[in-house]
Design an enzyme around this catalytic site. Structure first.
Site, mmCIF file in Angstrom:
data_model
loop_
_atom_site.group_PDB
_atom_site.id
_atom_site.type_symbol
_atom_site.label_atom_id
_atom_site.label_comp_id
_atom_site.label_asym_id
_atom_site.label_seq_id
_atom_site.Cartn_x
_atom_site.Cartn_y
_atom_site.Cartn_z
ATOM 1 N N LYS A 105 -4.062 -6.425 -16.109
ATOM 2 C CA LYS A 105 -2.705 -6.171 -15.981
ATOM 3 C C LYS A 105 -2.247 -6.290 -17.415
ATOM 4 O O LYS A 105 -2.569 -6.789 -18.264
ATOM 5 C CB LYS A 105 -1.966 -7.247 -15.141
ATOM 6 C CG LYS A 105 -0.604 -6.992 -14.564
ATOM 7 C CD LYS A 105 -0.704 -6.014 -13.462
ATOM 8 C CE LYS A 105 0.422 -6.213 -12.620
ATOM 9 N NZ LYS A 105 0.025 -5.894 -11.244
HETATM 10 N N1 GLU Z 1 0.695 -2.441 -10.098
HETATM 11 C C1 GLU Z 1 0.066 -2.259 -8.433
HETATM 12 C C2 GLU Z 1 -0.297 -3.502 -8.213
HETATM 13 O O1 GLU Z 1 0.074 -4.605 -8.557
HETATM 14 C C3 GLU Z 1 -0.712 -0.975 -8.745
HETATM 15 C C4 GLU Z 1 -1.898 -1.150 -9.674
HETATM 16 C C5 GLU Z 1 -2.721 0.063 -9.728
HETATM 17 O O2 GLU Z 1 -2.418 1.007 -8.970
HETATM 18 O O3 GLU Z 1 -3.687 -0.028 -10.520
HETATM 19 O O4 GLU Z 1 -1.204 -3.651 -7.329
#
Ligand code: GLU
Length: 420
Positions: A105
């Site tokens: 992240k």
């Molecule tokens: N930000 C989204 C999540 O927390 C999607 C992450 C992604 O598609 O890589 O799952």
């Protein structure tokens, strides 16, 4: 007031599941830490000609199951503690729905509403440049999260490709997912997280013999996840009775039309404030809304020691990451409130990100029917694994979801061993 540590929540959730399943103590040491943590400070020239410094993050928790994967968030509360937690949740999330991805992240500590579109573009491009080879199509693949969107992904794509030799560019389009469809995104990715929330709610309704027709639900956050989940519940005949976002909370016991509210927000900077067909209510009244389902789809630590007792619902379906802290979990469990935990409930986004990544690698374009059908199969299979594990051990669903994820990771570590 000091912000509560979100990573503390992860640690408590992890320890609870690891104790219960007797996770191998050696593997426990590995998964209790993040692999890499990148912090970049970078300058950007603002519209007024002055330079501003920004701080960006990318935390890579684990890549035993595949390349690091996870979104980028633009928010003033982004810090290393939060990003660490969100990265770790991504590892569990991919493992639960059986994707060949690890967890990561990132984000920038900014209030994006304070910047012009061209400033946001320059901030995004310079952040991508600063991350350099810390991201890559087979290594670490960003995606949208809070306050980021397909346009921002397109800028990341363009910046990343521009730094590569010309003959390698086309082969790297899968460096980021959640792109606009025209720039290599997948049909169905934009609604995917909300769609997954609704698919898991449908399964819960089936399992508990609950009729969604006429059911009342309320939603915290009306961004991508909250607005799509609300709009996709509408065809079931369910009734949206209250909504909250940063501009305040509104309610209408007769029902708020989610499509109409969505159209309003599109002309109102994405916010619900001032919507005339519902009346403003305060935060406590919002949380105490009498309904069948509550969908938190905003930020972490919303359901806590203080707020969990106020909730008056049968089901909490976590569209957000980390909306319930461990005290909140305990209270919900004792009250007999059902819970679809974030790492399962909101996994639709990363599932369709995986489909986008595959389509890019194979130069394919799938239609919506194919994307939705595959998403449904994957998320329902994940749901069944979590439900069956919860029943087998007679435990809450979050702990069950952790056990599913940790068992998969434990198997892989045992098979591969530790280098050297
Ligand atoms: N930000 C989204 C999540 O927390 C999607 C992450 C992604 O598609 O890589 O799952």
């Amino acid at each position: 007031m000091k912000k509560a540590s979100v990573y503390d929540n992860v640690t408590k959730q992890f320890n609870k599941a690891a104790d219960l399943m007797h996770l191998d103590p050696e593997i426990r040491k590995i998964l209790a830490r993040t692999n890499n943590e990148v912090i970049v400070n970078f300058p950007v020239k603002m519209d007024n000609g002055h330079i501003e410094m920004f701080t960006g993050y990318r935390v890579q928790h684990n890549n035993a199951l595949g390349p690091y994967k996870g979104g980028l968030r633009y928010h003033p509360a982004v810090d290393i503690d939060e990003v660490r937690a969100l990265a770790t949740w991504m590892t569990w999330k991919s493992a639960i729905v059986n994707l060949p991805f690890g967890g990561a992240k990132g984000g920038i500590q900014i209030d994006p509403f304070k910047y012009s579109a061209s400033e946001l573009e320059h901030i995004t491009r310079r952040f991508t440049f600063a991350l350099g080879s810390n991201i890559g199509p087979e290594f670490d693949i960003p995606a949208p999260d809070v306050n980021t969107n397909p346009q921002i992904m397109a800028w990341i794509l363009d910046t990343y490709l521009s730094t590569m030799p010309a003959h390698e560019r086309q082969a790297a389009v899968h460096v980021v997912t959640g792109k606009p469809v025209e720039s290599g995104g997948s049909i169905g990715r934009n609604k995917a997280t909300g769609q997954g929330v609704v698919f898991t709610i449908e399964q819960w309704a089936k399992d508990t013999n609950f009729d969604l027709e006429g059911a009342a639900y309320f939603v915290q956050g009306f961004g991508n996840v909250g607005s799509w989940a609300s709009r996709l519940l509408k065809p079931h005949g369910s009734k949206l009775v209250a909504v909250e976002d940063v501009s305040g909370a509104i309610a209408n016991p007769k029902g708020i039309d989610p499509d109409d509210l969505y159209e309003y927000t599109q002309k109102n900077k994405g916010l619900i404030g001032g919507y005339a067909k519902a009346k403003p209510i305060d935060h406590e009244t919002f949380l105490a809304t009498k309904a069948d389902i509550f969908i938190p789809a905003a930020l972490e630590n919303q359901i806590t020691l203080k707020t969990a007792p106020m909730l008056n619902v049968k089901l909490v379906a976590e569209g957000a990451n980390g909306p319930t802290d461990p005290d909140g979990d305990k209270i919900l469990h004792e009250k007999g409130t059902d819970l679809l935990p974030d790492v399962l409930c909101n996994s639709g986004g990363v599932i369709v990100s995986y489909f986008e990544w595959l389509q890019n690698k194979r130069s394919e374009f799938w239609d919506l029917e194919e994307v939705d059908g595959k998403l449904h199969r994957k998320i329902v299979a994940g749901y069944e694994r979590v439900r069956d594990t919860a029943r087998e051990h007679n435990i809450d669903w979050r702990t069950a979801a952790y056990i599913v994820a940790l068992s998969r990771l434990e198997t892989v570590y045992k098979e591969r061993g530790i280098f050297p």
